[in-house]
Motif scaffolding. Structure first.
Motif, mmCIF file in Angstrom:
data_model
loop_
_atom_site.group_PDB
_atom_site.id
_atom_site.type_symbol
_atom_site.label_atom_id
_atom_site.label_comp_id
_atom_site.label_asym_id
_atom_site.label_seq_id
_atom_site.Cartn_x
_atom_site.Cartn_y
_atom_site.Cartn_z
ATOM 1 N N VAL A 24 0.832 -1.201 0.000
ATOM 2 C CA VAL A 24 0.000 0.000 0.000
ATOM 3 C C VAL A 24 0.867 1.251 0.000
ATOM 4 C CG1 VAL A 24 -1.602 1.352 1.401
ATOM 5 C CG2 VAL A 24 -2.016 -1.088 1.040
ATOM 6 N N ARG A 25 1.955 1.186 0.763
ATOM 7 C CA ARG A 25 2.840 2.352 0.826
ATOM 8 C C ARG A 25 3.728 2.455 -0.403
ATOM 9 N NH1 ARG A 25 6.656 3.042 3.913
ATOM 10 N NH2 ARG A 25 7.032 0.900 4.548
ATOM 11 N N GLY A 26 3.699 1.439 -1.291
ATOM 12 C CA GLY A 26 4.537 1.504 -2.489
ATOM 13 C C GLY A 26 5.990 1.177 -2.205
ATOM 14 N N ARG A 35 3.503 -8.566 -5.038
ATOM 15 C CA ARG A 35 2.914 -7.236 -5.113
ATOM 16 C C ARG A 35 1.629 -7.285 -5.937
ATOM 17 N NH1 ARG A 35 6.162 -1.882 -6.693
ATOM 18 N NH2 ARG A 35 7.187 -3.269 -8.145
ATOM 19 N N ALA A 77 11.491 19.750 -14.730
ATOM 20 C CA ALA A 77 11.082 18.368 -14.999
ATOM 21 C C ALA A 77 12.237 17.414 -14.692
ATOM 22 C CB ALA A 77 10.626 18.219 -16.449
ATOM 23 N N GLU A 78 13.453 17.819 -15.083
ATOM 24 C CA GLU A 78 14.618 16.962 -14.827
ATOM 25 C C GLU A 78 14.945 16.917 -13.334
ATOM 26 O OE1 GLU A 78 17.838 18.107 -17.480
ATOM 27 O OE2 GLU A 78 16.554 17.908 -19.241
ATOM 28 N N THR A 81 12.509 14.700 -11.588
ATOM 29 C CA THR A 81 12.835 13.296 -11.838
ATOM 30 C C THR A 81 13.962 12.828 -10.915
ATOM 31 O OG1 THR A 81 12.115 13.580 -14.112
ATOM 32 C CG2 THR A 81 13.523 11.684 -13.663
ATOM 33 N N ILE A 84 12.502 12.438 -7.355
ATOM 34 C CA ILE A 84 11.733 11.196 -7.238
ATOM 35 C C ILE A 84 12.675 10.008 -7.034
ATOM 36 C CG2 ILE A 84 10.262 9.580 -8.523
ATOM 37 C CD1 ILE A 84 9.010 12.102 -9.864
ATOM 38 N N LYS A 88 12.943 7.777 -3.671
ATOM 39 C CA LYS A 88 12.658 6.346 -3.773
ATOM 40 C C LYS A 88 13.724 5.527 -3.047
ATOM 41 C CE LYS A 88 11.007 3.059 -7.225
ATOM 42 N NZ LYS A 88 10.791 2.799 -8.652
ATOM 43 N N THR A 93 7.725 8.275 -1.372
ATOM 44 C CA THR A 93 7.153 8.648 -2.656
ATOM 45 C C THR A 93 6.947 10.162 -2.688
ATOM 46 O OG1 THR A 93 4.928 8.169 -1.867
ATOM 47 C CG2 THR A 93 6.048 6.422 -3.048
ATOM 48 N N VAL A 94 6.820 10.692 -3.902
ATOM 49 C CA VAL A 94 6.787 12.138 -4.092
ATOM 50 C C VAL A 94 5.518 12.538 -4.823
ATOM 51 C CG1 VAL A 94 7.968 14.117 -5.134
ATOM 52 C CG2 VAL A 94 9.307 12.205 -4.230
ATOM 53 N N LEU A 95 4.837 13.519 -4.306
ATOM 54 C CA LEU A 95 3.740 14.152 -5.030
ATOM 55 C C LEU A 95 4.238 15.509 -5.507
ATOM 56 C CD1 LEU A 95 0.771 13.359 -2.640
ATOM 57 C CD2 LEU A 95 1.312 12.258 -4.811
ATOM 58 N N ILE A 96 3.979 15.809 -6.771
ATOM 59 C CA ILE A 96 4.496 17.051 -7.340
ATOM 60 C C ILE A 96 3.379 18.072 -7.457
ATOM 61 C CG2 ILE A 96 5.593 18.080 -9.369
ATOM 62 C CD1 ILE A 96 6.746 15.207 -9.858
ATOM 63 N N ILE A 118 1.152 14.782 3.912
ATOM 64 C CA ILE A 118 2.575 14.744 3.598
ATOM 65 C C ILE A 118 3.441 14.933 4.842
ATOM 66 C CG2 ILE A 118 2.466 15.436 1.187
ATOM 67 C CD1 ILE A 118 2.968 18.319 2.243
ATOM 68 N N LEU B 71 8.359 12.782 -16.694
ATOM 69 C CA LEU B 71 8.237 14.225 -16.908
ATOM 70 C C LEU B 71 9.311 14.755 -17.840
ATOM 71 C CD1 LEU B 71 7.394 15.459 -13.320
ATOM 72 C CD2 LEU B 71 5.872 15.407 -15.307
ATOM 73 N N VAL B 72 10.393 13.986 -18.030
ATOM 74 C CA VAL B 72 11.483 14.460 -18.876
ATOM 75 C C VAL B 72 11.038 14.523 -20.339
ATOM 76 C CG1 VAL B 72 13.785 13.877 -19.735
ATOM 77 C CG2 VAL B 72 13.335 13.838 -17.289
ATOM 78 N N LEU B 95 -2.351 16.809 -7.968
ATOM 79 C CA LEU B 95 -1.083 16.247 -7.514
ATOM 80 C C LEU B 95 -0.576 15.339 -8.623
ATOM 81 C CD1 LEU B 95 -2.004 15.334 -3.833
ATOM 82 C CD2 LEU B 95 -0.642 17.267 -4.623
ATOM 83 N N ILE B 96 0.698 15.482 -8.950
ATOM 84 C CA ILE B 96 1.247 14.709 -10.061
ATOM 85 C C ILE B 96 2.105 13.575 -9.529
ATOM 86 C CG2 ILE B 96 2.731 14.819 -12.106
ATOM 87 C CD1 ILE B 96 1.933 17.851 -12.176
ATOM 88 N N GLU B 97 1.922 12.407 -10.093
ATOM 89 C CA GLU B 97 2.736 11.260 -9.734
ATOM 90 C C GLU B 97 3.410 10.730 -10.982
ATOM 91 O OE1 GLU B 97 1.258 8.760 -6.576
ATOM 92 O OE2 GLU B 97 -0.735 9.463 -7.112
ATOM 93 N N GLU B 105 2.988 0.048 -10.176
ATOM 94 C CA GLU B 105 2.780 1.414 -9.699
ATOM 95 C C GLU B 105 1.531 2.010 -10.365
ATOM 96 O OE1 GLU B 105 4.188 2.661 -7.289
ATOM 97 O OE2 GLU B 105 3.719 4.801 -7.409
ATOM 98 N N ARG B 108 -1.435 0.460 -8.687
ATOM 99 C CA ARG B 108 -1.587 1.013 -7.343
ATOM 100 C C ARG B 108 -2.302 2.369 -7.406
ATOM 101 N NH1 ARG B 108 1.371 3.566 -2.932
ATOM 102 N NH2 ARG B 108 2.675 4.697 -4.397
ATOM 103 N N LEU B 113 -4.663 4.030 -4.316
ATOM 104 C CA LEU B 113 -3.894 3.762 -3.096
ATOM 105 C C LEU B 113 -2.814 4.797 -2.832
ATOM 106 C CD1 LEU B 113 -3.444 -0.088 -3.362
ATOM 107 C CD2 LEU B 113 -4.995 1.183 -1.880
#
Lengths: 342, 342
Positions: A24-26, A35, A77-78, A81, A84, A88, A93-96, A118, B71-72, B95-97, B105, B108, B113
């Protein structure tokens, strides 16, 4: 709403509750087939974790927010990335979130209001007034990521923009250029810190070389877009004495400037040498390829995530730190490196 | 944790509770100075909204998730920007993932989730097996956004990829090109739907013109990156009879391919005409500028947000719909349009 619980999912999938929780948490450490089995069980049972219960139990959601002004600028964007990837590695995990550089939106995110789940915020500020941030009581761990010179009680990860800009202009001076333009100055009051710092480095390099700073060679731009770079280059070309080199404060500005130089029949670097800033992927593929200041984005991301995790896990009262990441000058055709395959 | 409540914030800021609530949700309709006053009060009191309380009271968080493979690739950064703008018009934040195209992923996120607070998910799938999605019970409203041909019970917003690819190759045929290469084919089993659909359109246009399809003109690529485009172009150039035109399934592939063509001394479009796909901003600034299939990203985003909101607000049992957005072929120098200022 479904009444399925973690226990039900674990039973259906034939795994432990801990494993379901990890899926669930990834968390990356659960093997692929397991998984998938857990996810199917979750799906079949219609299970949804109860946000606050999960959050309150562990005190941590394992999710951090990254707020950037925009994504269309490949630099962000880079950088996102890289963040993230760095997060990881630490199981986060990251929300943007995209702020558009809106000061109120940046403050809202810095206060942790955008998503109450968050654990912390990485903020690349653009419009935010530093007096607004200074009043912040740090209820949510916050790390600033980027070029602005904030006098606020928050950790800050960035590169030495003055030194990097000085290196860029030194390189152009070293090629024998004597009339070096700048694209990226902004006439805001107060001027954006990024522009100020890069201009300071540029002027220091001119002074070292005994060259006078001529403000007509630094037309103001509205934003750091390709279109602004193109417009600034047209202004420079219209001068009685156009420049023989130009230092652009971003690669996006350089993209616009080089396109205009091409349209006007200039040879790069013979008639006009060009240096950019950010070293976006595109710089290696442009025709000609673009010499650019290359901030170490991976290091920036790694240091920022590390600082944020330390703030999340450690004592909230530790004094704020400023950490510098490295940078490099990537030499390419736009300042005379011979063509090579990307 | 602070005990400050919405009411305390409203009192301190001298506004109504409703106004505080609007500011917390990021609603745009609160005037700047008021917004700032509320945010300062929130900051001073250390107020944090209680996630589940807020969520349970309204049944809605006003937050949707957008999941993209990366995103790149500027296409996704530009699409995300359009989605944020479209969502903002409906008072939603995004929110972007980033999924990296990882099937687990993507599943999920499709199951809701990743963040239990979100109202719904826009997913641009890449690796997700459609059988995995088909079992999904739609506990979280979901709309698929993108080129894959999924036979799943979920709304889907996309462009007509077959027709768009047909138009691209027709354009090259119309220029008199007879040996038209393709960069973007993938040898996966099963091949990615995007590649399959674009290849189908390409082959239809060849057949219309009475041209045979020659598989040596379609070297396989691993991913849709600049480096893959460069490698594929080297393969094509090494053929006994290299192509006189090439249709690239993304602008990123075209960027790599054009760079190699430049390094090998080819004139574009005289020796090699090039068409890309996505119409990323960079296409207008490349030297030469790149003719490209231009999906209407704003319309894609608008339709996707609209479909998701309808699913969030409406009956969960309504049958899934597929909605097509428009596209265009943006003509530029790489197929012979004379240079013009971007």
């Amino acid at each position: 709403m479904s009444g399925a619980r973690l226990k039900d999912v674990a039973e259906r999938a034939g795994v432990s509750i801990k494993t379901v929780s990890n899926v669930v948490r990834g968390a990356a450490r659960v093997a692929g087939p397991t998984r998938e089995r857990v996810l199917r069980a979750i799906d079949e049972l219609g299970y949804r974790p109860h946000a606050s219960a999960r959050h309150l139990r562990t005190g941590r959601s394992g999710v951090i927010a990254l707020a950037v002004p925009e994504l269309v600028a490949p630099y962000f964007a880079e950088l996102a990335t890289c963040v993230i990837a760095a997060a990881k590695e630490s199981g986060q995990t990251v929300l943007i979130e995209v702020t558009d550089g809106d000061p109120a939106e940046e403050l809202r995110i810095a206060c942790g209001l955008s998503d109450p789940l968050i654990d912390g915020v990485l903020l690349s500020p653009l419009g935010l007034d530093q007096t607004a941030l200074a009043g912040r009581e740090r209820r949510v761990p916050l790390v600033l990521l980027g070029e602005r010179d904030y006098e606020v009680p928050a950790d800050h990860v960035l590169i030495d923009n003055v030194a990097a800009a000085r290196d860029a202009t030194r390189h152009l001076v070293g090629l024998g250029r004597r009339r070096i333009g700048v694209i990226g100055w902004q006439h805001d009051e107060p001027p954006h810190a990024t522009a100020q710092q890069r201009m300071q480095g540029h002027r220091e390099a001119l002074a070292e070389a005994g060259l006078a700073y001529d403000p007509v060679l630094a037309p103001a731009v509205g934003a750091y877009t390709r279109a602004d770079g193109a417009a600034a280059m047209r202004e420079l070309r219209a001068l009685p004495q156009p420049p023989d080199a130009v230092f652009c404060f971003t690669d996006m500005l350089a993209s616009g400037a080089m396109r205009v130089a091409h349209d006007e029949g200039l040879a790069i670097p013979e008639d006009l040498a060009v240096v950019g800033f950010d070293d976006i992927q595109e710089a290696r593929y442009m025709v000609p390829s673009l010499t650019s200041v290359a901030p170490d984005k991976q290091e920036l991301a790694r240091l920022a995530v590390k600082a944020l995790l330390a703030r999340i896990e450690g004592p909230a009262e530790a004094p704020p730190t400023t950490v510098l990441a490295g940078y490099d000058l990537a030499l390419r055709e736009s300042t005379g490196l011979s063509p090579s395959r990307p």
